[in-house]
Design a protein around this motif. Structure first.
Motif, PDB file in Angstrom:
ATOM      1  N   LYS A 113       2.297  -9.796  -7.481  1.00 17.52           N
ATOM      2  CA  LYS A 113       1.560  -9.166  -8.571  1.00 17.52           C
ATOM      3  C   LYS A 113       0.108  -8.612  -7.934  1.00 17.52           C
ATOM      4  CE  LYS A 113       2.747 -11.121 -12.991  1.00 17.52           C
ATOM      5  NZ  LYS A 113       2.292 -11.827 -14.203  1.00 17.52           N
ATOM      6  N   LEU A 115      -3.639  -6.101  -9.009  1.00 23.58           N
ATOM      7  CA  LEU A 115      -4.349  -5.308 -10.276  1.00 23.58           C
ATOM      8  C   LEU A 115      -5.409  -4.474  -9.163  1.00 23.58           C
ATOM      9  CD1 LEU A 115      -4.561  -5.186 -13.278  1.00 23.58           C
ATOM     10  CD2 LEU A 115      -6.629  -6.931 -12.897  1.00 23.58           C
ATOM     11  N   PHE A 116      -5.206  -3.240  -9.391  1.00 26.96           N
ATOM     12  CA  PHE A 116      -6.022  -2.196  -8.873  1.00 26.96           C
ATOM     13  C   PHE A 116      -7.314  -2.095  -9.460  1.00 26.96           C
ATOM     14  CE2 PHE A 116      -7.485   2.376  -8.039  1.00 26.96           C
ATOM     15  CZ  PHE A 116      -7.574   2.223  -6.610  1.00 26.96           C
ATOM     16  N   GLU A 117      -8.621  -2.141  -8.696  1.00 22.95           N
ATOM     17  CA  GLU A 117      -9.820  -2.144  -9.239  1.00 22.95           C
ATOM     18  C   GLU A 117     -10.493  -0.729  -8.968  1.00 22.95           C
ATOM     19  OE1 GLU A 117     -10.842  -4.104 -11.468  1.00 22.95           O
ATOM     20  OE2 GLU A 117      -9.959  -6.167 -11.332  1.00 22.95           O
ATOM     21  N   TYR A 150      -6.553  -0.030 -16.121  1.00 23.50           N
ATOM     22  CA  TYR A 150      -5.323  -0.741 -15.947  1.00 23.50           C
ATOM     23  C   TYR A 150      -4.201  -0.541 -16.688  1.00 23.50           C
ATOM     24  CZ  TYR A 150      -9.443  -3.610 -14.501  1.00 23.50           C
ATOM     25  OH  TYR A 150     -10.733  -3.941 -14.026  1.00 23.50           O
ATOM     26  N   GLN A 151      -2.968  -0.495 -15.925  1.00 26.12           N
ATOM     27  CA  GLN A 151      -1.621  -0.469 -16.210  1.00 26.12           C
ATOM     28  C   GLN A 151      -0.900  -1.643 -16.462  1.00 26.12           C
ATOM     29  OE1 GLN A 151      -0.606   2.855 -17.246  1.00 26.12           O
ATOM     30  NE2 GLN A 151      -2.818   3.133 -17.181  1.00 26.12           N
ATOM     31  N   GLU A 156       0.732  -1.096 -11.677  1.00 24.14           N
ATOM     32  CA  GLU A 156      -0.317  -1.039 -10.797  1.00 24.14           C
ATOM     33  C   GLU A 156      -0.110  -0.459  -9.544  1.00 24.14           C
ATOM     34  OE1 GLU A 156      -3.481  -1.752 -11.624  1.00 24.14           O
ATOM     35  OE2 GLU A 156      -2.883  -1.776 -13.477  1.00 24.14           O
ATOM     36  N   TYR A 157       1.068  -0.677  -9.154  1.00 29.74           N
ATOM     37  CA  TYR A 157       1.666   0.126  -7.734  1.00 29.74           C
ATOM     38  C   TYR A 157       1.518   1.521  -7.931  1.00 29.74           C
ATOM     39  CZ  TYR A 157       2.740  -4.569  -5.540  1.00 29.74           C
ATOM     40  OH  TYR A 157       2.892  -5.802  -4.908  1.00 29.74           O
ATOM     41  N   ARG A 159      -0.731   3.238  -9.310  1.00 27.63           N
ATOM     42  CA  ARG A 159      -1.898   3.296  -9.139  1.00 27.63           C
ATOM     43  C   ARG A 159      -2.453   3.136  -7.651  1.00 27.63           C
ATOM     44  NH1 ARG A 159      -5.712   0.073 -12.347  1.00 27.63           N
ATOM     45  NH2 ARG A 159      -7.187   1.689 -12.092  1.00 27.63           N
ATOM     46  N   CYS A 175      -7.600  -3.945  -4.368  1.00 32.92           N
ATOM     47  CA  CYS A 175      -6.473  -4.785  -5.194  1.00 32.92           C
ATOM     48  C   CYS A 175      -6.922  -6.298  -5.163  1.00 32.92           C
ATOM     49  CB  CYS A 175      -5.095  -4.561  -4.845  1.00 32.92           C
ATOM     50  SG  CYS A 175      -4.409  -2.926  -5.031  1.00 32.92           S
TER      51      CYS A 175
END
Length: 268
Positions: A113, A115-117, A150-151, A156-157, A159, A175
């Motif tokens: 998992k 999360l792209f910031e 955020y998706q 997120e991949y 992004r 990330c």
């Protein structure tokens, strides 16, 4: 459908869980209410399959009820080992795992998992000598000084892939990774030889993700001291930032710690 059930929950999904528990050799009354008996049965399944024993029926527990245990799943022994490495109570690590982790460290397709910031990507681009401002003007979903965009989940991949076309290293560093949401840009401070080694570890297993968490705590004296002393407000502030109270992280950590410490005493 929600796939996370714990004490106090009720409904058709809990009834289905109770039926699965009964058919797997852990009989409980099928009432649709997640009571202490159901919690004990869930814990028995988790213990038998080597999973984290928390009494919370999530995706891993449901997989175990089908007779399958995936090798990349975090185990109870992993948490005990982490506590020993940090020199803290096992109950404290269990509390952090329940509250601060995102539970599942892996997506259903086996990827970790993330999360792209986008606001972190802005800063990492600057660190790599790239001016983010003109890029942000055309790709605000990927580059911004503000949080957001955020998706979630596998999206997120997408992004991340877009960000990699701009700067691969900065993209990975922007990330948060795995169950414990460790930011990629910490890789060097955590003792990994390269960013690639860090990413490979996150892809390997939830145990490796826990290993990154252990390194993160160990290299921060204040954070480690707060965990040892169970100063949950201090720990939550250092780990989550100044807005920790908005999500009641400290209260949740204290409650979870009490639950696990009492369970340890009862088992002694």
């Amino acid at each position: 459908m929600n796939m996370l059930y714990k004490f106090g929950d009720h409904g058709a999904e809990v009834e289905n869980l109770q039926k699965r528990l009964t058919s797997s050799g852990h009989p409980v009354p099928v009432t649709g209410y997640f009571d202490h008996g159901t919690e004990a049965a869930v814990m028995a399944v988790q213990k038998a399959k080597g999973l984290v024993v928390d009494g919370i029926a999530g995706p891993k527990t449901f997989i175990a009820l089908r007779g399958v245990t995936l090798p990349h799943h975090l185990t109870d022994a992993d948490l005990v080992n982490a506590a020993e490495l940090l020199g803290v109570q096992v109950a404290a690590v269990r509390a952090v795992n329940e509250v601060e982790s995102v539970g599942q460290g892996m997506l259903p397709d086996g990827r970790p998992k993330i999360l792209f910031e986008r606001h972190v990507f802005w800063k990492r681009l600057e660190a790599h000598g790239i001016d983010p401002a003109p890029i942000a003007a055309h790709k605000p979903a990927l580059v911004s000084q503000e949080r957001g965009g955020y998706q979630g989940g596998a999206a997120e991949y997408m992004r991340l892939a877009g960000a990699m076309l701009i700067c691969e290293a900065a993209a990975y560093e922007a990330c948060s990774w795995g169950a414990f949401q460790i930011m990629g840009y910490h890789w060097k401070d955590l003792g990994y030889e390269s960013l690639a080694e860090f990413v490979a570890a996150m892809e390997e297993s939830e145990a490796e993700q826990l290993g990154a968490f252990v390194r993160f705590i160990a290299q921060d004296a204040a954070l480690l001291a707060a965990l040892k002393a169970r100063k949950w407000s201090t720990f939550a502030k250092l780990y989550n930032g100044p807005d920790y109270a908005r999500n009641l992280y400290d209260a949740k950590l204290a409650q979870a710690y009490t639950k696990y410490s009492q369970a340890e005493k009862a088992a002694a």
